[in-house]
Design a protein around this motif. Structure first.
Motif, mmCIF file in Angstrom:
data_model
loop_
_atom_site.group_PDB
_atom_site.id
_atom_site.type_symbol
_atom_site.label_atom_id
_atom_site.label_comp_id
_atom_site.label_asym_id
_atom_site.label_seq_id
_atom_site.Cartn_x
_atom_site.Cartn_y
_atom_site.Cartn_z
ATOM 1 N N ASP A 1 50.866 47.660 42.357
ATOM 2 C CA ASP A 1 50.565 46.945 43.610
ATOM 3 C C ASP A 1 49.107 47.159 44.002
ATOM 4 O OD1 ASP A 1 51.318 45.618 46.227
ATOM 5 O OD2 ASP A 1 50.650 47.593 46.938
ATOM 6 N N SER A 2 48.632 48.386 43.877
ATOM 7 C CA SER A 2 47.254 48.685 44.270
ATOM 8 C C SER A 2 46.255 48.018 43.323
ATOM 9 C CB SER A 2 47.034 50.200 44.297
ATOM 10 O OG SER A 2 45.775 50.506 44.854
ATOM 11 N N VAL A 3 46.570 47.963 42.028
ATOM 12 C CA VAL A 3 45.672 47.280 41.084
ATOM 13 C C VAL A 3 45.606 45.786 41.433
ATOM 14 C CG1 VAL A 3 45.194 46.713 38.673
ATOM 15 C CG2 VAL A 3 46.169 48.944 39.246
ATOM 16 N N GLN A 4 46.762 45.198 41.728
ATOM 17 C CA GLN A 4 46.760 43.777 42.134
ATOM 18 C C GLN A 4 45.945 43.559 43.405
ATOM 19 O OE1 GLN A 4 50.300 41.296 42.090
ATOM 20 N NE2 GLN A 4 51.416 42.943 41.089
ATOM 21 N N ARG A 5 46.068 44.508 44.350
ATOM 22 C CA ARG A 5 45.336 44.344 45.618
ATOM 23 C C ARG A 5 43.831 44.448 45.414
ATOM 24 N NH1 ARG A 5 46.087 48.116 48.794
ATOM 25 N NH2 ARG A 5 47.709 49.409 47.847
ATOM 26 N N TYR A 6 43.418 45.252 44.433
ATOM 27 C CA TYR A 6 41.982 45.330 44.111
ATOM 28 C C TYR A 6 41.463 43.936 43.735
ATOM 29 C CZ TYR A 6 37.707 47.025 41.767
ATOM 30 O OH TYR A 6 36.412 47.252 41.381
ATOM 31 N N VAL A 7 42.183 43.273 42.840
ATOM 32 C CA VAL A 7 41.752 41.942 42.388
ATOM 33 C C VAL A 7 41.843 40.942 43.549
ATOM 34 C CG1 VAL A 7 42.075 40.143 40.651
ATOM 35 C CG2 VAL A 7 42.536 42.537 40.058
ATOM 36 N N LYS A 8 42.833 41.156 44.415
ATOM 37 C CA LYS A 8 42.991 40.274 45.591
ATOM 38 C C LYS A 8 41.790 40.406 46.537
ATOM 39 C CE LYS A 8 45.659 37.566 48.191
ATOM 40 N NZ LYS A 8 45.841 36.155 47.744
ATOM 41 N N VAL A 9 41.276 41.618 46.698
ATOM 42 C CA VAL A 9 40.086 41.813 47.540
ATOM 43 C C VAL A 9 38.932 40.971 46.989
ATOM 44 C CG1 VAL A 9 38.329 43.469 48.313
ATOM 45 C CG2 VAL A 9 40.748 44.131 48.302
ATOM 46 N N ALA A 10 38.733 41.053 45.667
ATOM 47 C CA ALA A 10 37.649 40.281 45.048
ATOM 48 C C ALA A 10 37.850 38.793 45.289
ATOM 49 C CB ALA A 10 37.588 40.586 43.548
ATOM 50 N N GLU A 11 39.095 38.329 45.101
ATOM 51 C CA GLU A 11 39.400 36.899 45.288
ATOM 52 C C GLU A 11 39.146 36.462 46.738
ATOM 53 O OE1 GLU A 11 43.569 35.903 44.663
ATOM 54 O OE2 GLU A 11 43.296 34.248 46.068
ATOM 55 N N GLU A 12 39.680 37.221 47.683
ATOM 56 C CA GLU A 12 39.582 36.800 49.088
ATOM 57 C C GLU A 12 38.139 36.867 49.597
ATOM 58 O OE1 GLU A 12 41.653 35.307 50.916
ATOM 59 O OE2 GLU A 12 43.569 35.590 49.893
ATOM 60 N N CYS A 13 37.383 37.862 49.164
ATOM 61 C CA CYS A 13 35.977 37.929 49.582
ATOM 62 C C CYS A 13 35.186 36.768 48.964
ATOM 63 C CB CYS A 13 35.351 39.267 49.200
ATOM 64 S SG CYS A 13 36.029 40.684 50.103
ATOM 65 N N ALA A 14 35.560 36.367 47.743
ATOM 66 C CA ALA A 14 34.907 35.200 47.130
ATOM 67 C C ALA A 14 35.248 33.938 47.924
ATOM 68 C CB ALA A 14 35.337 35.049 45.673
ATOM 69 N N ARG A 15 36.512 33.818 48.365
ATOM 70 C CA ARG A 15 36.893 32.649 49.182
ATOM 71 C C ARG A 15 36.095 32.623 50.490
ATOM 72 N NH1 ARG A 15 41.140 30.049 46.932
ATOM 73 N NH2 ARG A 15 42.635 31.264 45.717
ATOM 74 N N ALA A 16 35.945 33.790 51.111
ATOM 75 C CA ALA A 16 35.171 33.854 52.363
ATOM 76 C C ALA A 16 33.729 33.407 52.113
ATOM 77 C CB ALA A 16 35.213 35.272 52.934
#
Ligand SMILES: [Zn+2]
Ligand SMILES: [Zn+2]
Length: 325
Positions: free
Chosen positions: A304-319
């Motif tokens: 879950d934490s590894v997935q959330r790491y990649v999610k941070v990158a994705e969401e900051c890119a969307r922002a």
């Protein structure tokens, strides 16, 4: 009967089109603030450094270096090597990471750090750990920026190490005015998406995740801790120091979405970066020295934490994509 089948197929097609439209709407929906908030939630307590670096307004590429780059003072970058898993060793600098995977038939190095530090960290690091650097069979370069490709030519020339990159980043390296000609490795192993690289008892899977550079590589590979198997995921390129265009951010986002799915399906429970600030190495590496038998390995953070790491990158890119508008 025939017409009924036609009707139900048509209904299915309409449903599929609606789903696709919703999925598309999801990728473009939201605001800068909502994506920053989603990134912050995904960051939790473990990935705050990643959130802080990526969710602020992106600054784009730094100015091109002019003239030769003087090697920095050793005390500013030198770090001692660290055994982290049964088969995985840290041989990087204070800031720039290099990882050595020891297999039954030689060593694979992930990222080659800088030309000025490869000998001191990777070569001498392996010697200090009791390994022969002449056994470095492959060096995988996550992407062709100078802080990760800088030592590749030295390994190629000194040990005949095979240098592994994507086709797009071989091209990127050859054209890059930021890489001095004398450190560029000769074009060697070219890998594509979903390729496998096997050495002895160890197989890595290669995932092309363009965005940070045109051909950034992310990986999955096994690591054992006291004989217990784990799986490492790497997000091969992190920052938004590319040309700040909508197309480049969308490429990065698409790669993050794809790679998070790879991470989810694989069950990877370890996340390693090529910068010590992003994966907690600045505290985890020193912690390895005082770890006692039976203590958890601080690098095992769970899927879950590894997935959330990649999610941070994705969401900051969307922002940051929305900030362009
Ligand atoms: Zn980079
Ligand atoms: Zn870097």
């Amino acid at each position: 009967m025939t017409s009924q089948i036609t009707v139900s197929l048509t209904a299915a097609a309409v449903a599929a089109a609606l789903l696709a439209a919703q999925a598309h709407a999801q990728t473009t929906a939201g605001t800068v603030d909502s994506h920053v908030a989603a990134a912050k939630a995904a960051a939790g307590t473990e990935h705050v450094a990643l959130f802080d670096a990526l969710c602020r307004p992106a600054s784009g590429p730094p100015p091109a270096a002019t003239g030769p780059r003087p090697a920095p003072e050793r005390s500013t970058w030198h770090a001692e090597p660290v055994k982290v898993f049964d088969n995985l060793y840290y041989v990087g600098e204070k800031e720039y990471s290099s990882w050595a995977i020891v297999t039954s038939d030689g060593i694979i190095v992930v990222d080659t750090i800088w030309a000025h530090s490869v000998d001191d960290e990777i070569v001498n690091g392996l010697k200090k750990l009791g390994f022969d650097p002449a056994r470095i069979k492959y060096a995988i370069v996550s992407h062709a920026h100078i802080d990760h490709i800088g030592g590749a030519r030295f390994l190629q020339d000194t040990y005949g190490t095979r240098i592994v990159m994507s086709a797009a980043d071989w091209d990127f390296a050859e054209k890059s005015p930021r890489l001095p000609a004398d450190i560029k490795p000769r074009r060697d192993v070219v890998v594509a998406d979903n390729d496998k690289l096997t050495l002895g008892d160890t197989t890595l899977s290669i995932h092309l995740t363009p965005g940070h550079t045109p051909g950034t590589i992310s990986l999955l590979y096994p690591a054992k801790d006291g004989g217990v198997p784990h799986l490492v995921a790497t997000w091969g390129g992190t920052g938004f120091n590319f040309e700040l265009t909508a197309a480049n951010f969308q490429t990065y986002i698409d790669s993050a979405v794809k790679y998070r799915d790879v991470v989810a399906k694989s069950g990877a429970d370890i996340l390693l970066s090529n910068h010590t600030i992003f994966d907690g190495s600045r505290t985890k590496l020193p912690a390895m020295a005082t770890r006692k038998a039976g203590d958890p390995n601080p690098y095992v953070i769970g899927n879950d934490s590894v997935q959330r790491y990649v999610k941070v990158a994705e969401e900051c890119a969307r922002a940051n994509l929305l900030r362009l508008k």
